[in-house]
Design a protein around this motif. Structure first.
Motif, PDB file in Angstrom:
ATOM      1  N   CYS A  41       0.815  -1.242  -0.090  1.00 22.70           N
ATOM      2  CA  CYS A  41       0.006   0.028   0.108  1.00 22.70           C
ATOM      3  C   CYS A  41       0.764   1.360  -0.017  1.00 22.70           C
ATOM      4  N   PRO A  42       0.677   2.069  -1.052  1.00 19.37           N
ATOM      5  CA  PRO A  42       1.532   3.195  -1.085  1.00 19.37           C
ATOM      6  C   PRO A  42       1.209   4.327   0.172  1.00 19.37           C
ATOM      7  N   PHE A  43      -0.005   4.262   0.445  1.00 19.58           N
ATOM      8  CA  PHE A  43      -0.295   5.188   1.528  1.00 19.58           C
ATOM      9  C   PHE A  43       0.215   4.505   2.954  1.00 19.58           C
ATOM     10  N   CYS A  44       0.265   3.285   3.165  1.00 18.43           N
ATOM     11  CA  CYS A  44       0.942   3.079   3.976  1.00 18.43           C
ATOM     12  C   CYS A  44       2.354   3.343   4.287  1.00 18.43           C
ATOM     13  N   ARG A  45       3.096   3.138   3.130  1.00 20.16           N
ATOM     14  CA  ARG A  45       4.470   3.603   3.072  1.00 20.16           C
ATOM     15  C   ARG A  45       4.560   5.131   3.424  1.00 20.16           C
ATOM     16  N   ARG A  46       3.776   5.837   2.665  1.00 17.60           N
ATOM     17  CA  ARG A  46       3.745   7.331   3.042  1.00 17.60           C
ATOM     18  C   ARG A  46       3.444   7.640   4.505  1.00 17.60           C
ATOM     19  N   ALA A  47       2.572   6.876   5.233  1.00 18.69           N
ATOM     20  CA  ALA A  47       2.276   7.184   6.671  1.00 18.69           C
ATOM     21  C   ALA A  47       3.301   6.401   7.693  1.00 18.69           C
ATOM     22  N   HIS A  48       4.060   5.619   7.129  1.00 19.23           N
ATOM     23  CA  HIS A  48       5.094   5.092   7.904  1.00 19.23           C
ATOM     24  C   HIS A  48       5.878   5.968   8.898  1.00 19.23           C
ATOM     25  N   PRO A  49       6.324   6.859   8.300  1.00 19.51           N
ATOM     26  CA  PRO A  49       7.138   7.866   9.042  1.00 19.51           C
ATOM     27  C   PRO A  49       6.611   8.417  10.164  1.00 19.51           C
ATOM     28  N   ASP A  50       5.047   8.907  10.033  1.00 20.70           N
ATOM     29  CA  ASP A  50       4.278   9.267  11.031  1.00 20.70           C
ATOM     30  C   ASP A  50       4.173   8.288  12.100  1.00 20.70           C
TER      31      ASP A  50
END
Length: 168
Positions: A23-32
């Protein structure tokens, strides 16, 4: 950036993250998530929930393969590093890349493959997907924070706000 180990069960807040490694959104949210745990990890019980829902090929797809691999890596006590590699990999994941990560972390590959093939994992994924659907989760990332659902990659501030509002 490496995810710190989860804190104890007596934390004031429980955060359950449903994610799919593709999931690209999961990967984008990972730093959060990394930031949340770095800054507030002592007060949070963080639960990682494999939610491989992006596969068109069902259990033979890359999402399931990655989820199985992460669980197998956890049995050799390298889940945080393996999870980090999967979440921060640039480009699309495939089975070869996932196996390369396991080898790079010097896992016992025989044990790793055996753990990935554990038939109990199919039941675990089915149970996780059924539970998620019962509480209205259909996509990733989704967070359940002390029983409150926060769907989507809404950013660090939204996650922290809900953590603070639901603190026991």
């Amino acid at each position: 950036m490496l995810i710190p180990p989860p804190s104890g069960h007596d934390a004031a807040v429980t955060v359950v993250e449903y994610y799919d490694y593709r999931c690209p959104f999961c990967r984008r949210a990972h730093p959060d998530m990394v930031r949340l745990l770095e800054e507030h990890g002592d007060n949070i019980r963080y639960v990682f929930k494999q939610f491989p829902v992006l596969d068109r090929d069902g259990e033979n797809g890359v999402s399931h393969f990655a989820a199985r691999a992460a669980i197998a890596a956890s049995k050799q006590e390298v889940f945080p590093a393996f999870h980090e590699k999967l979440m921060t990999h640039e480009g699309s994941l495939n089975k070869g890349v996932i196996l390369d990560f396991a080898e790079a972390l010097k896992l016992d590959m025989g044990r790793f493959r055996s753990d990935m093939d554990d038939p109990a994992l199919s039941a675990y994924f089915e149970q996780t997907i059924n539970l998620a659907r019962m509480i209205g989760i259909s996509g990733t990332p989704t967070y359940v924070i002390n029983g409150q659902v926060l769907a989507g990659a809404q950013g660090y501030d939204a996650i922290l706000d809900l953590v603070e509002k639901t603190r026991n």
